[in-house]
Write a protein that holds these residues in place. Structure first.
Motif, PDB file in Angstrom:
ATOM      1  N   PRO A 155      22.255  62.110  28.175  1.00 42.15           N
ATOM      2  CA  PRO A 155      23.675  61.870  28.482  1.00 42.15           C
ATOM      3  C   PRO A 155      23.944  60.383  28.669  1.00 42.15           C
ATOM      4  O   PRO A 155      23.058  59.623  29.056  1.00 42.15           O
ATOM      5  N   SER A 156      25.198  59.972  28.411  1.00 40.92           N
ATOM      6  CA  SER A 156      25.531  58.547  28.476  1.00 40.92           C
ATOM      7  C   SER A 156      25.393  57.977  29.875  1.00 40.92           C
ATOM      8  O   SER A 156      25.282  56.766  30.044  1.00 40.92           O
ATOM      9  N   SER A 157      25.411  58.834  30.900  1.00 38.10           N
ATOM     10  CA  SER A 157      25.278  58.341  32.266  1.00 38.10           C
ATOM     11  C   SER A 157      23.819  58.150  32.675  1.00 38.10           C
ATOM     12  O   SER A 157      23.545  57.720  33.794  1.00 38.10           O
ATOM     13  N   GLU A 158      22.877  58.476  31.781  1.00 38.59           N
ATOM     14  CA  GLU A 158      21.461  58.329  32.083  1.00 38.59           C
ATOM     15  C   GLU A 158      20.852  57.218  31.240  1.00 38.59           C
ATOM     16  O   GLU A 158      21.075  57.138  30.036  1.00 38.59           O
ATOM     17  N   VAL A 159      20.073  56.357  31.890  1.00 32.74           N
ATOM     18  CA  VAL A 159      19.422  55.248  31.197  1.00 32.74           C
ATOM     19  C   VAL A 159      17.912  55.450  31.302  1.00 32.74           C
ATOM     20  O   VAL A 159      17.351  55.451  32.397  1.00 32.74           O
ATOM     21  N   ASN A 160      17.265  55.631  30.172  1.00 34.17           N
ATOM     22  CA  ASN A 160      15.831  55.895  30.170  1.00 34.17           C
ATOM     23  C   ASN A 160      15.029  54.640  30.495  1.00 34.17           C
ATOM     24  O   ASN A 160      15.253  53.573  29.914  1.00 34.17           O
ATOM     25  N   LEU A 161      14.096  54.789  31.414  1.00 30.33           N
ATOM     26  CA  LEU A 161      13.109  53.756  31.694  1.00 30.33           C
ATOM     27  C   LEU A 161      11.819  54.035  30.934  1.00 30.33           C
ATOM     28  O   LEU A 161      11.069  53.118  30.597  1.00 30.33           O
ATOM     29  N   LEU A 162      11.564  55.299  30.689  1.00 26.13           N
ATOM     30  CA  LEU A 162      10.392  55.736  29.919  1.00 26.13           C
ATOM     31  C   LEU A 162      10.717  57.094  29.318  1.00 26.13           C
ATOM     32  O   LEU A 162      11.277  57.964  29.992  1.00 26.13           O
ATOM     33  N   ASP A 163      10.369  57.268  28.059  1.00 23.92           N
ATOM     34  CA  ASP A 163      10.434  58.572  27.412  1.00 23.92           C
ATOM     35  C   ASP A 163       9.212  58.671  26.511  1.00 23.92           C
ATOM     36  O   ASP A 163       9.164  58.032  25.453  1.00 23.92           O
ATOM     37  N   SER A 187       5.944  66.180  27.775  1.00 20.91           N
ATOM     38  CA  SER A 187       6.699  64.926  27.790  1.00 20.91           C
ATOM     39  C   SER A 187       7.034  64.529  29.214  1.00 20.91           C
ATOM     40  O   SER A 187       7.157  65.378  30.105  1.00 20.91           O
ATOM     41  N   VAL A 188       7.197  63.216  29.398  1.00 21.87           N
ATOM     42  CA  VAL A 188       7.616  62.644  30.676  1.00 21.87           C
ATOM     43  C   VAL A 188       8.770  61.690  30.381  1.00 21.87           C
ATOM     44  O   VAL A 188       8.636  60.765  29.574  1.00 21.87           O
ATOM     45  N   ARG A 189       9.899  61.948  31.022  1.00 17.81           N
ATOM     46  CA  ARG A 189      11.056  61.055  30.882  1.00 17.81           C
ATOM     47  C   ARG A 189      11.451  60.554  32.262  1.00 17.81           C
ATOM     48  O   ARG A 189      11.672  61.345  33.172  1.00 17.81           O
ATOM     49  N   VAL A 190      11.534  59.242  32.411  1.00 14.05           N
ATOM     50  CA  VAL A 190      11.936  58.610  33.666  1.00 14.05           C
ATOM     51  C   VAL A 190      13.250  57.882  33.409  1.00 14.05           C
ATOM     52  O   VAL A 190      13.366  57.128  32.443  1.00 14.05           O
ATOM     53  N   TYR A 191      14.231  58.099  34.270  1.00 18.24           N
ATOM     54  CA  TYR A 191      15.536  57.501  34.038  1.00 18.24           C
ATOM     55  C   TYR A 191      16.273  57.278  35.349  1.00 18.24           C
ATOM     56  O   TYR A 191      15.891  57.801  36.400  1.00 18.24           O
ATOM     57  N   TYR A 192      17.330  56.456  35.271  1.00 17.78           N
ATOM     58  CA  TYR A 192      18.250  56.334  36.398  1.00 17.78           C
ATOM     59  C   TYR A 192      19.645  56.675  35.899  1.00 17.78           C
ATOM     60  O   TYR A 192      19.876  56.790  34.684  1.00 17.78           O
ATOM     61  N   LYS A 193      20.564  56.849  36.815  1.00 20.07           N
ATOM     62  CA  LYS A 193      21.926  57.205  36.447  1.00 20.07           C
ATOM     63  C   LYS A 193      22.871  56.038  36.720  1.00 20.07           C
ATOM     64  O   LYS A 193      22.652  55.248  37.634  1.00 20.07           O
ATOM     65  N   LYS A 194      23.894  55.960  35.909  1.00 20.25           N
ATOM     66  CA  LYS A 194      24.909  54.919  36.078  1.00 20.25           C
ATOM     67  C   LYS A 194      26.278  55.518  35.772  1.00 20.25           C
ATOM     68  O   LYS A 194      26.406  56.551  35.110  1.00 20.25           O
ATOM     69  N   CYS A 195      27.294  54.850  36.263  1.00 23.19           N
ATOM     70  CA  CYS A 195      28.661  55.153  35.857  1.00 23.19           C
ATOM     71  C   CYS A 195      28.982  54.198  34.705  1.00 23.19           C
ATOM     72  O   CYS A 195      29.026  52.978  34.905  1.00 23.19           O
ATOM     73  N   PRO A 196      29.177  54.709  33.483  1.00 26.02           N
ATOM     74  CA  PRO A 196      29.400  53.830  32.325  1.00 26.02           C
ATOM     75  C   PRO A 196      30.705  53.062  32.459  1.00 26.02           C
ATOM     76  O   PRO A 196      31.661  53.512  33.096  1.00 26.02           O
ATOM     77  N   SER A 197      30.756  51.879  31.844  1.00 23.55           N
ATOM     78  CA  SER A 197      31.969  51.052  31.881  1.00 23.55           C
ATOM     79  C   SER A 197      33.156  51.845  31.343  1.00 23.55           C
ATOM     80  O   SER A 197      33.023  52.641  30.409  1.00 23.55           O
ATOM     81  N   ILE A 198      34.301  51.614  31.944  1.00 27.54           N
ATOM     82  CA  ILE A 198      35.482  52.408  31.616  1.00 27.54           C
ATOM     83  C   ILE A 198      36.736  51.580  31.874  1.00 27.54           C
ATOM     84  O   ILE A 198      36.736  50.663  32.710  1.00 27.54           O
ATOM     85  N   PRO A 204      33.007  47.938  35.345  1.00 25.38           N
ATOM     86  CA  PRO A 204      31.756  47.687  34.609  1.00 25.38           C
ATOM     87  C   PRO A 204      30.729  48.799  34.815  1.00 25.38           C
ATOM     88  O   PRO A 204      30.869  49.651  35.697  1.00 25.38           O
ATOM     89  N   ASP A 205      29.693  48.783  33.974  1.00 27.56           N
ATOM     90  CA  ASP A 205      28.537  49.654  34.196  1.00 27.56           C
ATOM     91  C   ASP A 205      28.059  49.474  35.632  1.00 27.56           C
ATOM     92  O   ASP A 205      27.871  48.343  36.092  1.00 27.56           O
ATOM     93  N   THR A 206      27.867  50.582  36.332  1.00 29.03           N
ATOM     94  CA  THR A 206      27.466  50.509  37.740  1.00 29.03           C
ATOM     95  C   THR A 206      26.321  51.478  37.995  1.00 29.03           C
ATOM     96  O   THR A 206      26.456  52.688  37.769  1.00 29.03           O
ATOM     97  N   ILE A 207      25.186  50.954  38.435  1.00 30.00           N
ATOM     98  CA  ILE A 207      24.038  51.811  38.775  1.00 30.00           C
ATOM     99  C   ILE A 207      24.353  52.580  40.044  1.00 30.00           C
ATOM    100  O   ILE A 207      24.873  52.022  41.015  1.00 30.00           O
TER     101      ILE A 207
END
Length: 324
Positions: free
Chosen positions: A51-59, A219-230, A238-241
């Motif tokens: 999802p666009s609100s998730e930013v992968n750190l590792l996949d 599989s291992v996926r590590v991610y954080y969530k953000k509010c995408p810029s709008i 702006p993009d906000t973690i």
């Protein structure tokens, strides 16, 4: 696993009567045991966009080269490497020491940067063998494994002791597979998600501990969530973690788009799930401009209001004309 599992653990080669692998899988009877083949095919079927609100750190599903993970002891976790139809590697780790007492097999990831996030999520996809389907292993076989993490600012500081890792959770399978599932070529893939926070250092390591289960870590996926810029109410946010707490709302001030003004800066709140909530205030277009598609554009008026013109039926009305 090349013979490391017990007889009946599903690590057998399929016969000539075995149906073909699912589309997109390149493993074949001559190349991989049936369990391994099914696991790799399951890995291919999980290659979905985040999802666009998730930013992968590792996949691990998208890493082209070596993951750089370390297993100890060396006869514990084992990497099973294959490639998909596009020759991209598939990284799968397996262990199946279910007939031996006192198992303590560790798998350590490489250093993972948190990119400024204070709360991260770990998504695991794995298969696990039902101990009841393993004759003779009921006294030693387990159906769980453990996950740990260790924070570090040092990308080369993996030489740490087991007792320095912090336990995240004991992971159990919602569904475990049996010999019958192997015969029907059914691989029951489990998905578990855990979160960790607040984090205070630049990065961290993950570790997976096997204590006597028959596991394939697909599989291992590590991610954080953000509010995408709008753009909302003519204000850019702006993009906000997201924050470290699962119930935290971060207040964020917006900036008015070009040719718009406000008496009080508009605000919105970024939720822990990456959603913008509770808008407060708004911007308004300056005189001579009107709102269109989230921007302020110069107004247009019919020519007869400004006099004759050979340029067309309407003309852009600038603030200078408006003031005359």
């Amino acid at each position: 696993m090349r013979g490391s599992g017990p007889r009946g653990a599903g690590l057998r080669r399929p016969t000539a009567r075995t149906p073909a692998s699912p589309a997109g899988c390149c493993c074949a009877p001559r190349r991989a045991p049936l369990w391994t083949c099914l696991v790799l095919c399951a890995a291919l079927r999980t290659l979905l966009a985040s999802p666009s609100s998730e930013v992968n750190l590792l996949d691990s599903r998208t890493v082209m080269g070596d993951l750089g993970w370390i297993a100890f002891p060396k006869n514990g976790w084992e990497e099973i490497g294959e490639v998909d139809e596009n020759y991209a590697p598939i990284h799968t780790y397996q262990v199946c020491k279910v007939m031996e007492q006192n198992q303590n097999n560790w798998l350590l990831t490489s250093w993972i940067s948190n990119e400024g996030a204070s709360r991260i999520f770990i998504e695991l996809k794995f298969t696990l063998r039902d101990c009841n389907s393993l004759p003779g292993g009921l006294g030693t076989c387990k159906e769980t494994f453990n996950m740990y993490y260790f924070e570090s600012d040092d990308a080369n500081g993996r030489n740490i002791k087991e007792n320095q890792y912090i336990k995240i959770d004991t992971i159990a399978a919602d569904e475990s597979f049996t010999e019958l599932d192997l015969g029907d070529r059914v691989m029951k893939l489990n998905t578990e998600v855990r979160d960790v926070g607040p984090l205070s250092k630049k990065g961290f390591y993950l570790a997976f501990q096997d204590v006597g289960a028959c596991i394939a870590l697909v599989s291992v996926r590590v991610y954080y969530k953000k509010c995408p810029s709008i753009v909302r109410h003519l204000a850019v946010f702006p993009d906000t973690i997201t924050g470290a707490d699962s119930s935290q709302l971060l207040e964020v001030s917006g900036a008015c788009v070009n040719h718009s003004v406000t008496d009080e800066p508009p605000k919105m709140h970024c939720s822990a799930e990456g959603e913008w909530l509770v808008p407060i205030g708004k911007c308004m277009c300056q005189a001579g401009y009107e709102e269109k598609n989230g921007t302020c554009q110069g107004k247009t008026l019919p020519v007869h209001l400004l006099g004759t013109s050979s340029l067309g039926s309407c003309i852009c009305m600038s603030p200078m004309i408006m003031s005359k």
